[in-house]
Design an enzyme around this catalytic site. Structure first.
Site, PDB file in Angstrom:
ATOM      1  N   LYS A  35      12.283  -2.004  -3.811  1.00  0.00           N
ATOM      2  CA  LYS A  35      12.388  -1.398  -2.387  1.00  0.00           C
ATOM      3  C   LYS A  35      11.419  -2.401  -1.469  1.00  0.00           C
ATOM      4  O   LYS A  35      12.015  -2.847  -0.458  1.00  0.00           O
ATOM      5  CB  LYS A  35      11.808   0.012  -2.404  1.00  0.00           C
ATOM      6  CG  LYS A  35      12.574   0.964  -3.147  1.00  0.00           C
ATOM      7  CD  LYS A  35      12.249   2.297  -2.852  1.00  0.00           C
ATOM      8  CE  LYS A  35      10.816   2.516  -3.290  1.00  0.00           C
ATOM      9  NZ  LYS A  35      10.609   2.500  -4.978  1.00  0.00           N
ATOM     10  N   THR A  36      10.167  -2.557  -1.816  1.00  0.00           N
ATOM     11  CA  THR A  36       9.115  -3.547  -1.146  1.00  0.00           C
ATOM     12  C   THR A  36      10.002  -4.794  -0.727  1.00  0.00           C
ATOM     13  O   THR A  36       9.801  -5.505   0.120  1.00  0.00           O
ATOM     14  CB  THR A  36       7.847  -3.442  -1.341  1.00  0.00           C
ATOM     15  OG1 THR A  36       7.383  -2.098  -1.607  1.00  0.00           O
ATOM     16  CG2 THR A  36       7.089  -4.136  -0.353  1.00  0.00           C
ATOM     17  N   ASP A 221       8.431   1.005   5.139  1.00  0.00           N
ATOM     18  CA  ASP A 221       8.022   1.303   3.546  1.00  0.00           C
ATOM     19  C   ASP A 221       7.612   2.487   3.349  1.00  0.00           C
ATOM     20  O   ASP A 221       6.970   3.209   4.259  1.00  0.00           O
ATOM     21  CB  ASP A 221       7.300  -0.036   3.096  1.00  0.00           C
ATOM     22  CG  ASP A 221       7.345  -0.247   1.769  1.00  0.00           C
ATOM     23  OD1 ASP A 221       8.137   0.683   1.038  1.00  0.00           O
ATOM     24  OD2 ASP A 221       6.530  -0.989   1.135  1.00  0.00           O
ATOM     25  N   GLU A 222       7.630   2.830   2.048  1.00  0.00           N
ATOM     26  CA  GLU A 222       7.073   4.433   1.712  1.00  0.00           C
ATOM     27  C   GLU A 222       7.270   5.492   2.660  1.00  0.00           C
ATOM     28  O   GLU A 222       6.517   6.098   3.203  1.00  0.00           O
ATOM     29  CB  GLU A 222       5.463   4.130   1.604  1.00  0.00           C
ATOM     30  CG  GLU A 222       4.908   3.003   0.764  1.00  0.00           C
ATOM     31  CD  GLU A 222       4.878   3.254  -0.717  1.00  0.00           C
ATOM     32  OE1 GLU A 222       5.459   4.427  -1.372  1.00  0.00           O
ATOM     33  OE2 GLU A 222       4.576   2.420  -1.640  1.00  0.00           O
ATOM     34  N   GLN A 252       8.135   9.947  -5.441  1.00  0.00           N
ATOM     35  CA  GLN A 252       6.539   9.720  -5.002  1.00  0.00           C
ATOM     36  C   GLN A 252       5.950   9.986  -3.897  1.00  0.00           C
ATOM     37  O   GLN A 252       4.955   9.363  -3.513  1.00  0.00           O
ATOM     38  CB  GLN A 252       6.743   7.821  -4.989  1.00  0.00           C
ATOM     39  CG  GLN A 252       7.307   7.246  -6.440  1.00  0.00           C
ATOM     40  CD  GLN A 252       7.031   5.726  -6.268  1.00  0.00           C
ATOM     41  OE1 GLN A 252       5.837   5.149  -6.087  1.00  0.00           O
ATOM     42  NE2 GLN A 252       7.952   4.733  -6.275  1.00  0.00           N
ATOM     43  N   ARG A 608       2.892   2.474 -12.257  1.00  0.00           N
ATOM     44  CA  ARG A 608       2.187   1.191 -11.577  1.00  0.00           C
ATOM     45  C   ARG A 608       2.080  -0.023 -12.818  1.00  0.00           C
ATOM     46  O   ARG A 608       1.768  -0.979 -12.714  1.00  0.00           O
ATOM     47  CB  ARG A 608       0.660   1.590 -11.404  1.00  0.00           C
ATOM     48  CG  ARG A 608       0.554   2.466 -10.216  1.00  0.00           C
ATOM     49  CD  ARG A 608       1.287   2.177  -9.084  1.00  0.00           C
ATOM     50  NE  ARG A 608       2.590   2.928  -8.995  1.00  0.00           N
ATOM     51  CZ  ARG A 608       3.555   2.424  -8.379  1.00  0.00           C
ATOM     52  NH1 ARG A 608       3.469   1.464  -7.558  1.00  0.00           N
ATOM     53  NH2 ARG A 608       4.839   3.184  -8.335  1.00  0.00           N
TER      54      ARG A 608
END
Ligand SMILES: Nc1ncnc2c1ncn2[C@@H]1O[C@H](COP(=O)(O)OP(=O)(O)OP(=O)(O)O)[C@@H](O)[C@H]1O
Ligand SMILES: [Mg+2]
Length: 765
Positions: A35-36, A221-222, A252, A608
């Protein structure tokens, strides 16, 4: 991608998102699906191939560090720095917008950002003013109430109407008076950085139109962790042209407690109908084993959309599940595992230790130090929270903004100059009456216009205000580091620190570091407002997030909370303290939504990891100085244990097996076959093994006093002569630390021993 620009590799779905034309775009996808990467590539493409100017782009990330990285990556893809692009956190962007339009909310461009401590100070004083008992209601709780209201864009009138509980009613009184007080100080709180821009955009069409025209593309983002105020901000800026691209993962969402609202993902499709929705289903970060575990964990959540996430990486180890005797064992075993990882040719900097609460970091620090593993701790005491740094920032703030009363209160006492709390309160009463800031009333007092101050104090105020005014004059054409040096030398601060002895000298080191960082601050205000370097420096210093302290180069293990780790990736990850009551936290059991959020947090933690993942828990854990029994987290219940490589630490049953019993402390892990008998789970060979002779010994250690074992009440110990017993009390510290032990042998009974000489060891029975 055409055009020969060095864009990163993209799969077809990612490419669709990157090449999506105008109009709203929503990318919902699992962890590590790129995504990032998509967001970065999209920005680069907008500039390189669609002729969008960098200054027409507004991009929001979750930390300043992420913003810096994204800017760099876009720069690399373009071959030049995207100058003029606004990229940063919601708070950073809000601060910038506010600078340019400060007068719309009764501030000037030099306004100060009050951090949490400053804001709490104001709240406390307002509570006193409105006779709200600080004993009955903690200022923090009142602040929390107001903060939640602000983040949900609930204004004073609405809040007053809704206030039902005693706490809310008390908070309402403070909330009412908060904005006028902040305005008088030409200050804003962190929350105001989100709320005030929204207010400006709502109430001033000209600003809204100007902004919407300027920022032709908005990217976030996020997105799953945006709250009401942030969502509204995006909607207001992008509402007209609707060129808004957001990426996020509902699995998330971990900031519900801070007002973030997953519904924003649903609302997006409502507020931006016809939004193109792209799903990314390939994970590029984690091995299949790690991803499978992540998928299994999150599948337990009821309230989710459900997504597919397939691995692209094969191979790798099984996920290790480490069962430790107690938190110290856990920390040591993880330190061992990190050493093992490094021996396999990896770098420390590619390893992270994650925990649910900051309080857990200490044990890991000790274990790392013992094995000489370099580490950095993210988010504990921040550099900018240190006393001396706060003192000097208060000086700078007062120089920048003479209305900043909180800064005055701090600076006037740094160093002490005979103006204590009583004098300041006297000045505050006068200031309130006259309707002027504290600095102005201090100037008047210096001239003898305020009754009740003896000559010595008047003179002291005169020296102080004269220095501040001189610095104020200099501020427009003096660099910040130069200003700092002036302050440190002329205010007597340096002399005062030196007088404090070794501790003061250490503080002076931090002062030097602050001067250096001021000298190195590079300013890019996007050509927006012609601000002084001082204002930029202060804004930056106030808005650093925990993660921003991470130096890029050092080869060190990173230790941080799971919240802080969001968006990051490491080859090796240890997710620790997986026990009910800790992860998930105890309060989560009362509320299904909170429990789901805690599970999402575990999902974030697991995802992560790229290659090696260790999950750990301990049978006993020190919490608030007490050793408490604990059980494995229920989040792992229902999972097939065969997917784990089960590992276990075992303490020696008695000290007699140690090589040098009286002088040793600690324990060794012995994952031998015989103790696996009482262990139902299948085990494979441990990835690490105890290295003989590694147990540290006091005799060999020159800094023995620093390395003394610390004991906790209730802990079982062994003594060469007296045998085993239980710690009844611990007192003193360092070399003088003593323990009272109730020995099992009644003939010996209770004994008080100096730890440094007792030769006590922990017993595991
Ligand atoms: N098409 C691709 N080919 C190769 N590697 C990729 C591809 N897409 C992403 N990656 C890599 O996968 C990793 C995860 O990507 P990224 O951080 O963008 O994921 P994300 O969806 O933002 O994750 P998170 O949800 O944790 O924020 C990165 O190392 C990235 O460089
Ligand atoms: Mg990401």
């Amino acid at each position: 991608m055409s055009g020969g620009t060095p864009f990163p590799t993209l799969n077809p779905a990612q490419r669709a998102a990157v090449e999506h034309g105008d109009g709203p775009l929503l990318v919902v996808a699992g962890a590590g699906s790129g995504k990032t990467r998509v967001l970065t590539a999209r920005i680069a493409r907008l500039i390189a191939e669609r002729g969008v100017l960098p200054q027409e782009i507004l991009a929001v990330t979750f930390t300043n560090k992420a913003a810096g990285e994204m800017r760099e990556r876009v720069g690399r893809a373009l071959g030049e720095d995207p100058k003029g692009m606004w990229i940063g956190t919601f708070h950073g962007i809000g601060a910038r917008l506010l600078r340019a339009n400060a007068e719309r909310v009764g501030r000037t461009a030099e306004y100060t950002i009050y951090d949490e401590d400053d804001t709490l100070g104001v709240i406390k004083r307002l509570m006193e003013k409105h006779r709200v008992s600080t004993k009955e209601f903690a200022p923090k709780a009142i602040n929390g109430e107001i903060s939640s209201a602000k983040n949900a864009l609930v204004d004073v009138a609405e809040y007053e109407e809704l206030a039902r509980t005693p706490l809310a009613k008390a908070a309402a009184k403070v909330y009412c008076d908060l904005e006028p007080t902040m305005r008088a100080a030409n200050a804003v709180s962190f929350d105001d950085l989100l709320v005030l821009p929204v207010r400006i955009l709502r109430e001033h069409e000209d600003v809204r139109t100007r902004l919407a025209r300027r920022f032709r593309h908005v990217l976030v983002d996020e997105y799953q962790d945006t709250n009401r105020a942030q969502y509204e901000f995006v909607r207001l800026v992008a509402g007209e042209h609707r060129n808004v691209a957001v990426v996020g993962d509902d699995d998330q969402a971990i900031y519900g407690w801070r007002g973030a609202d997953i519904r924003n993902i649903l609302d997006f499709e409502r507020d931006f109908p016809s939004a193109t929705v792209v799903r990314l289903e390939e994970n590029y970060r984690s091995t299949a084993a790690i991803l499978e575990l992540a998928n299994n964990v999150i599948a337990e959540n009821v309230g989710r959309r459900g997504k597919t996430l397939r691995p692209t990486r094969s191979g790798g180890d099984k996920v290790a599940l480490l069962e430790a005797a107690d938190d110290r064992d856990e920390a040591e075993a993880i330190a061992d595992a990190i050493q093992d990882w490094r021996r396999r040719g990896h770098r420390y900097s590619d390893a992270a230790v994650l925990y649910r609460t900051n309080a857990q970091s200490r044990g890991f620090e000790e274990a790392m130090r013992k094995q000489a593993i370099p580490y950095r701790l993210v988010g504990a005491t921040r550099f900018y929270d240190r006393r001396e740094v706060r003192d000097l920032l208060a000086w700078l703030r007062l120089v920048a903004n003479p209305q900043d009363d909180e800064a005055f209160r701090r600076a006037i006492q740094a160093p002490k100059r005979g103006i204590g709390d009583t004098s300041v309160e006297l000045l505050a009463v006068e200031a309130a009456q006259a309707g002027v800031p504290l600095l102005e009333i201090a100037r008047r007092a210096a001239r003898g216009q305020v009754a009740g101050l003896p000559p010595a104090k008047r003179e002291s105020l005169d020296i102080f205000t004269t220095l501040v005014d001189r610095l104020r004059e200099a501020a427009s054409d003096t660099s910040v580091d130069r200003l700092l040096v002036e302050i440190v030398e002329k205010s007597g601060y340096e002399v005062a620190l030196r007088a404090e002895g070794p501790e003061g000298l250490e503080r002076l080191e931090n002062v030097r570091e602050l001067v250096t960082s001021a000298a190195e601050t590079i300013i890019d205000d996007g050509g927006e407002v012609g601000l002084r370097p001082l204002d930029h420096f202060l804004q930056r210093a106030t808005l650093v997030t925990a993660l921003d302290q991470l130096g890029p180069d050092a080869d060190a293990v990173t230790m941080m909370t799971v919240h802080t780790a969001k968006g990051l990736e490491y080859g090796f990850v240890a997710v620790t303290g997986l026990e009910d009551g800790l992860f998930p936290l105890a309060r989560a059991f009362d509320d299904p939504d909170t429990l789901e959020e805690e599970r999402r947090l575990l999902y974030v933690a697991i995802t992560r990891a790229g290659e090696r993942l260790i999950l750990s828990w301990a049978h006993q854990r020190r919490r608030n100085g007490e050793l408490l029994p604990s059980i494995r987290t229920s989040f792992l219940r229902g999972l097939d244990d065969r997917q784990f490589d089960a590992q276990r630490t075992v303490r020696l049953r008695s000290t007699t097996r140690l090589a040098a019993p009286p002088r040793e402390y600690g324990y060794r892990r012995r994952p031998t076959a015989d103790d696996s008998a009482d262990f139902a789970r299948p085990r494979s060979a441990p990835a690490w093994s105890p290295r003989e002779g590694r147990v540290p010994s006091f005799v060999a250690d020159e800094e023995a006093s620093q390395d003394l074992p610390s004991f906790t009440k209730g802990e079982r110990v062994s003594h060469v002569k007296f045998g085993s017993g239980t710690i009844a009390e611990v007192s003193g510290g360092g070399k003088d630390a003593k323990v009272t032990v109730d020995f099992d042998d009644e003939a010996i009974g209770r004994k008080r021993l100096v730890i440094a000489f007792a030769g006590l060891t922990r017993a595991f029975e």
